[in-house]
Structure formats: C-alpha cells, structure tokens
Design an enzyme around this catalytic site. Structure first.
Site, PDB file in Angstrom:
ATOM      1  CB  VAL A   1     -45.079-106.964  48.540  1.00 40.28           C
ATOM      2  CG1 VAL A   1     -46.114-108.012  48.153  1.00 40.28           C
ATOM      3  CG2 VAL A   1     -44.828-106.002  47.390  1.00 40.28           C
ATOM      4  CB  SER A   2     -41.790-106.036  52.813  1.00 43.84           C
ATOM      5  OG  SER A   2     -42.825-106.231  53.749  1.00 43.84           O
TER       6      SER A   2
END
Length: 201
Positions: free
Chosen positions: A10-11
């Site tokens: 995930v970012s």
C-alpha cells in the site's frame, strides 16, 4: 517442492493490505506469514529498492511461486514491472497475478498480456492528465484561484487601504485584520503598483 510467496503493498499508512491478503487466500493460496512481504511504500519506488520486497526475493528459489493481486505491485511503471518479472524469471520463479486470472507473468503469454494491460493503463493515465490540465486551464480562464485561500479576503482590501491612507501603521492594520505585516504590505504595494484606489480595489 515449490513454495508459494506473497507480496502486498500500500502507498500510505492509513491504508491496509488486508484486502490483498484476503484475495490471495480466496484464490486458494495458503501462504504462511513468514513467506509474505507487506510493505508501505510509494508505487514510485522501484521494486528492488523496496526493503521488504528485496528480502522476499532473497528467500526465493527455483520453482517457487510469487503471488500478487495486481501486476503494478511489482514496480513503479511498465519498464520496472517488466524488469522485475525478467529478474524473477531468471531464478526461475513463477509470478501468479490474480488480476489476470493467474496468468504467469514470466511466461510468453503473460508477458504479452502485461504489455497490453500496461498500454491501456498508460493511455488511461494520459487521458486523466489531459482532462485535468484542460479543467485547470478552463477554471483559470473563469477566474478561479488555486492553492491556499488568501489570509485576507479581497473584500477587505479597500478598508485596509483606507486605514493606511488615514495614517494607521502597518502593524496596527495587521492586528485589526488578524493578518501578518507582510500581507498588509503586499496589499498596499500591489495597489500602488496598479494605481488602484481603495474604492477600486
């Protein structure tokens, strides 16, 4: 005997990889935690510069399988994804991508599929950028401002200029309008430069 690994990413920290893990499990892969790599890192970072991914690759041996939910988990752009898959294929490790029905991205058919999907994704990104730029240009033509709102609304400028012309100090005016001295000075100097009176501002 081949082993199965999983990589999820995930970012930002307010996101979670739980859905990606669930997708992998629902697809029939029972990957123990010690063979999973979960990472919070921007997609703009090349795959092999991501610490968790790099450590996962070090653990893999010929015949192993790496499962990802989407092929863009493997790199920052099409070239990086392709380089990552070529590197894994050289081990050789199979790359199982759920988004394209489990096609092995390291196979010739998987490589072709990836090229097509990358081309479509790039076209979509280009169209989004084009639409965004057109929207910004149109909004600017209509007088819309971008960025932070001004600390002192335009409607207060005439009163500020009037107070300054009446002899009030910049500091006094700044206190009255709850603004910085620099803001008041900019308003005064801009009005002077454009030759505007307090009624015209």
């Amino acid at each position: 005997m081949s082993r199965t690994f999983a990589y999820t990413r995930v970012s930002t920290r307010d996101q979670t990889t739980d859905n990606q893990i669930r997708e992998i499990q629902q697809a029939g892969f029972d990957v123990p935690e010690y063979r999973r790599a979960t990472e919070v890192v921007s997609g703009s970072v090349p795959a092999m510069k991501r610490p968790s991914f790099a450590k996962l690759v070090e653990k893999m041996e010929p015949g192993d399988v790496l499962v990802v939910t989407k092929f863009d988990r493997l790199g920052r752009n099409a070239m990086d994804v392709e380089a990552t898959i070529r590197m894994l294929a050289a081990i050789p490790v199979k790359v199982h991508c759920l988004a394209i029905q489990g096609v092995d991205l390291a196979s010739p058919g998987g490589a072709f599929t990836m090229h097509v999907l990358n081309a479509v994704a790039q076209l979509e990104r280009d169209l989004i950028i084009e639409r965004t730029n057109s929207g910004v240009a149109r909004a600017r033509e209509q007088g819309k401002r971008f960025g932070r709102p001004p600390s002192v609304p335009d409607k207060h400028h005439p009163a500020i200029l009037s107070a300054l012309r009446d002899g009030k100090s910049v500091s006094a005016v700044a206190r009255k309008f709850k603004a910085s001295r620099q803001t008041i000075t900019r308003i005064r100097d801009r009005a002077a430069a454009t030759g505007q009176s307090e009624e015209e501002t």
